[in-house]
Design an enzyme around this catalytic site. Structure first.
Site: not given
Length: 459
Positions: A37-38, A173, A175, A196, A230, A434
């Site tokens: 599954g990594g 970060g 992202g 960031e 940073v 809908h």
């Protein structure tokens, strides 16, 4: 041990590539040093979404009285949430193990190293294969910031191992990974600061959507400090992150710090030099068929440096498997959906308005606000929008950006229309059920021609 195909790495790209090769009648072995599954299943996509789902429940429960649902002494148990996350991951991992077995794939647990173009050393033995697919994935990148090795400084890997909720966080970060963690812990009521380096968070996402999300995060108490570098991290009881912004030195504090500034390819010590596999920077160089410079060796996933997404790795694995049996399939990166699991969710594909203009395309834009959608209103959501980008003359859909409940599910509709080189007219002519959130796609398609019935006339 002799095989037709050896796959090195059992993440989403590798484990599915192994199954597909076996489905094509090839004797296949899958080699993985850690869990099948990594990163995606064990230290990324799935565990973060499990935690975010729990946090979303808690966050929405705080306003549940509007729906007539009353709670006394509302609280959350992070240890139980973490246990739920682990249970889901374990169940899915066992599912993959069962699938490999059912499809006749041999799985070897161990660290594989290339000996030559046809041999992989693993556990003191040699696996011989006519074809090799490299799929060893990536790991969090730690920048050379002084103090980054302090014990309370974590990457996404360590955060997902926590059994206790951090009291406050500084996230380096802004992202996708950083903003998802900011959403998670802010939803649980914790103090979060995001630092960031770029002028704004979420580079590459439509600016209008980023602006709206930033406002939502700020209302949750998230402090966003963009355009800041940073300079160092100190730990003395609590974490202090020093940064420079507009020529001024300042700092942010928290009980923990998460570093989420990108990921690096895991290609060290897997024998690339022994085989002479060519690199492009810090990634393995591949052609559009996913072949390396060694004709029988393919590479897929994050190690190719293309688009570091699980579904891209999976598609690359399918393409590599097809090419091994002689199909000559090319990899297309133009129609790749991306997802951000904030609340509401964000999803995008193809060109944004800004990118299309920069590319010199003559475009038309259709947009629609989530506040006008009946299902979203029922769910208590009024923030968000959809933007469709299409060719001015032909109506061919170039891209879409969605900020809405279930946006990550809806982006697949746009992917299909783009894969088929479809048009705005075809979207407009498609009856959408809908009430559903996906009606916003229909409304935006109508808006391209100024024919949206559920929005005020354009001025």
């Amino acid at each position: 041990m002799k095989y037709d195909v050896a796959v090195l790495g059992g993440g989403p790209g590798g484990y599915e590539a192994a199954i597909r090769c076996s489905q094509y009648g090839l004797k296949t072995v899958l080699i993985e040093a850690r869990e099948l599954g990594g990163t995606c299943l064990n230290r990324g996509c799935i565990p973060t979404k499990a935690l975010l789902h729990g946090a979303e429940f808690y966050d929405e429960a705080k306003g549940a009285q509007e729906f007539g649902v009353l709670f006394n002494n509302l609280a959350f148990d992070y240890e139980k949430l973490a246990a739920y996350k682990d249970k889901i991951v374990s169940r899915l991992r066992k599912g993959i193990e069962g699938l490999e077995k059912a499809h006749g794939v041999t799985v070897i647990k161990g660290f594989g190293v290339l000996k030559n173009a046809n041999e992989i050393a693993v556990n003191g033995e040699t696996v011989v294969a006519d074809h090799i697919i490299l799929a060893t994935g990536s790991a969090p990148f730690l920048p050379p910031i002084p103090g980054v090795d302090n014990k309370s400084v974590m990457t996404s890997d360590e955060v997902l191992e926590m059994k206790q909720c951090p009291e406050s966080l500084v996230i380096i970060g802004g992202g996708i990974i950083g903003i998802e963690f900011a959403t998670l812990y802010a939803s649980l009521g914790k103090k979060v600061t995001v630092i960031e380096m770029q002028p704004d968070i979420l580079k590459g996402i439509d600016k209008e959507i980023v602006k709206e999300l930033s406002q939502i995060l700020k209302r949750k108490g998230v402090q966003i400090i963009a355009g800041a570098k940073v300079t160092g991290i100190e730990e003395a009881g609590e974490i202090t992150v020093n940064y420079e912004k507009d020529g001024q030195l300042n700092h942010a504090t928290g009980s923990h710090c998460i570093v989420s500034v990108g990921r690096k390819a895991q290609i060290d010590q897997i024998g690339l030099d022994a085989v002479g596999i060519k690199l492009s920077g810090s990634f393995i160089e591949v052609d559009t068929y996913l072949r390396t410079n060694i004709p029988n060796i393919y590479a897929i996933g994050d190690i190719t440096g293309k688009i570091q997404l699980a579904h891209v790795a999976t598609k690359q694995g399918m393409v590599a498997a097809e090419n091994i049996i002689g199909k000559q399939q090319r990899m297309n990166y133009e129609v790749v959906p991306s997802c951000l699991y904030t609340n509401p969710e964000i999803a995008w594909i193809g060109l944004s308005e800004e990118e299309a203009i920069k590319a010199g395309k003559n475009i038309k834009i259709g947009r629609y606000g989530v506040g006008g959608n009946g299902k979203s209103s029922v769910m208590g959501h009024s923030k968000g929008l959809i933007k469709l980008v299409c060719d001015h003359a032909t109506g061919e859909v170039y891209g879409a950006q969605i900020m809405a409940p279930r946006a990550t599910d809806m982006i697949g509709e746009i992917a299909i229309i783009m894969e088929c080189e479809g048009t705005i007219e075809e979207l407009s002519d498609t009856i959408h059920p809908h009430p559903t959130v996906c009606e916003i796609i229909l409304e935006a398609a109508h808006d391209v021609e100024g024919l949206c019935c559920n929005a005020p006339p354009k001025k």
